[in-house]
Write an enzyme that holds these catalytic residues in place. Structure first.
Site, PDB file in Angstrom:
ATOM      1  N   PRO A   5       0.810  -1.224   0.000  1.00 14.01           N
ATOM      2  CA  PRO A   5       0.000   0.000   0.000  1.00 14.01           C
ATOM      3  C   PRO A   5       0.841   1.271   0.000  1.00 14.01           C
ATOM      4  CG  PRO A   5       0.138  -0.857   2.218  1.00 14.01           C
ATOM      5  CD  PRO A   5       0.965  -1.787   1.353  1.00 14.01           C
ATOM      6  N   GLY A   6       1.919   1.260  -0.791  1.00 12.90           N
ATOM      7  CA  GLY A   6       2.725   2.464  -0.947  1.00 12.90           C
ATOM      8  C   GLY A   6       2.078   3.417  -1.929  1.00 12.90           C
TER       9      GLY A   6
ATOM     10  N   TRP B 158       2.567   3.916  -5.261  1.00 17.52           N
ATOM     11  CA  TRP B 158       2.165   3.368  -6.552  1.00 17.52           C
ATOM     12  C   TRP B 158       1.088   2.300  -6.391  1.00 17.52           C
ATOM     13  CZ3 TRP B 158       1.156   4.845 -10.934  1.00 17.52           C
ATOM     14  CH2 TRP B 158       1.291   4.101 -12.128  1.00 17.52           C
TER      15      TRP B 158
ATOM     16  N   LYS C 101      16.976   2.989 -14.732  1.00 17.76           N
ATOM     17  CA  LYS C 101      16.757   4.439 -14.862  1.00 17.76           C
ATOM     18  C   LYS C 101      16.795   5.121 -13.506  1.00 17.76           C
ATOM     19  CE  LYS C 101      12.393   4.199 -13.290  1.00 17.76           C
ATOM     20  NZ  LYS C 101      11.762   4.964 -12.201  1.00 17.76           N
TER      21      LYS C 101
ATOM     22  N   GLU D 170      14.958   3.192  -4.527  1.00 12.74           N
ATOM     23  CA  GLU D 170      15.385   1.996  -5.256  1.00 12.74           C
ATOM     24  C   GLU D 170      16.706   2.190  -5.988  1.00 12.74           C
ATOM     25  OE1 GLU D 170      14.389  -0.975  -5.115  1.00 12.74           O
ATOM     26  OE2 GLU D 170      12.229  -1.111  -4.794  1.00 12.74           O
TER      27      GLU D 170
END
Length: 338
Positions: free
Chosen positions: A11-12, A14, A194, A284
């Site tokens: 439930p972050g 995104w 990226k 990340e």
């Protein structure tokens, strides 16, 4: 498409945004998380203020800390957990799942140590008889914009075109458009790598450099992302698509990007430990940089930007000295692709 039961794991920002998209599309969504307070907030207040201060979620979105309950009637499981948690959560899913489902993931990273892509982890941990081919959902997509129904175009990649098509139909609507792809390696590596370049782009901004430098790191960053991805089996053209240059642009130029913000803080002289503590969310690009650097060394792929960012993050190299070192590298022909 008839209404589906969707279990969203994570439930972050995104995961929450995608829960709104899927609910808008008429599907039944239940979010899984391990924080009782956060889950209670979603169910009772219909908010997730840690990530979206001013957003009220659709009351049809439910949440639970009980994984067995979440998976009980699921047609589809959507993983949106940090890369470092993917294997653990996949093992938990494999223990309680008792029927075949579609499995999608919308996370971006490479696992520390193994250097594996997320779809590979899911294939290893969830038995084939419980799932179809894994589908990767990736592309230029800030959660902060998607949740307010801003236009978003992304890719759905699977080894099986039918599974990719399922994800396309599941998520597409008036503000979300998906394109199918069968190059899973390309889409996943583009999305993961990226984030490293975004850290570098943020650092340039923090150091006071301008648009020329921004264009340079994005362009040359794309070149080295492509080199590594192709060495891993990806198709070169994937990197000029949504999951490649599209995601790189949005992540490497926006304050919405936590990777860009982390790099910006590094450029301004903040310590990595303080940045991670203050961010309150997983960066990340930091962990992926280590995995990508080690992978590039093992495959003998030249990645000067990634190597420099690795040395800044893990060896204490001063960012400005790192930039000077790259600028003084041996002169190349651009079509040498390195």
């Amino acid at each position: 498409m008839i209404s589906q039961n969707i279990a969203i794991l994570g439930p972050g920002s995104w995961g929450t945004a995608l829960s709104q998209v899927l609910t808008d599309n008429g599907h039944h969504v239940i979010l899984y998380g391990d924080s009782p307070a956060q889950i209670a907030e979603i169910n009772e207040q219909h908010t997730n203020k840690r990530f979206f201060k001013d957003i009220v979620l659709d009351e049809r979105i439910h949440a639970s800390t009980d994984l067995k309950e979440v998976l009980k009637n699921a047609d589809t499981i959507l993983f949106v957990v940090p890369t470092k948690a993917t294997r653990l959560v996949a093992k938990q899913v494999a223990r309680v799942l008792d029927h075949k489902v579609h499995i999608l993931h919308a996370s971006k990273g490479l696992e520390q140590g193994s250097h594996e892509r997320i779809s590979t982890i899911l294939e290893e941990e969830i038995p084939a008889e419980l799932r179809g081919e894994i589908t990767v959902v990736s592309g230029p997509s800030h959660a902060e914009e998607t949740i307010v129904r801003d236009i978003t175009l992304i890719s759905a990649a699977s080894k099986n075109q039918k599974d990719a098509k399922y994800a396309q139909e599941l998520l597409s609507n008036d503000y979300m458009r998906l394109y199918t792809n069968t190059d899973v390696v390309g889409v996943e590596t583009a999305g993961a790598l990226k984030n490293i370049i975004a850290v570098g782009a943020g650092a340039l901004h923090g150091l006071g450099f301008g648009d020329n430098a921004k264009a340079a790191i994005i362009t040359r960053g794309l070149a080295e992302i492509t080199r590594l991805g192709v060495a891993m089996g990806a198709q070169p053209l994937t990197y000029i698509g949504l999951s490649g240059v599209g995601d790189l642009i949005v992540t490497g130029t926006s304050k919405h990007s936590r990777n860009w913000r982390a790099g910006d803080a590094l450029g301004r002289g903040e310590k990595l430990a303080d940045i991670e503590a203050n961010m309150g969310m997983v960066i990340e690009g930091v962990s992926t940089c280590k995995a990508a650097y080690e992978l590039s060394q093992a495959l003998d792929i030249e990645m000067p930007i990634t190597e420099t960012i690795y040395k800044v993050l893990y060896e204490g190299l001063e960012p400005r000295k790192g930039i000077l070192g790259m600028m003084r590298r041996e002169a190349k022909q651009e079509n040498e692709f390195d």
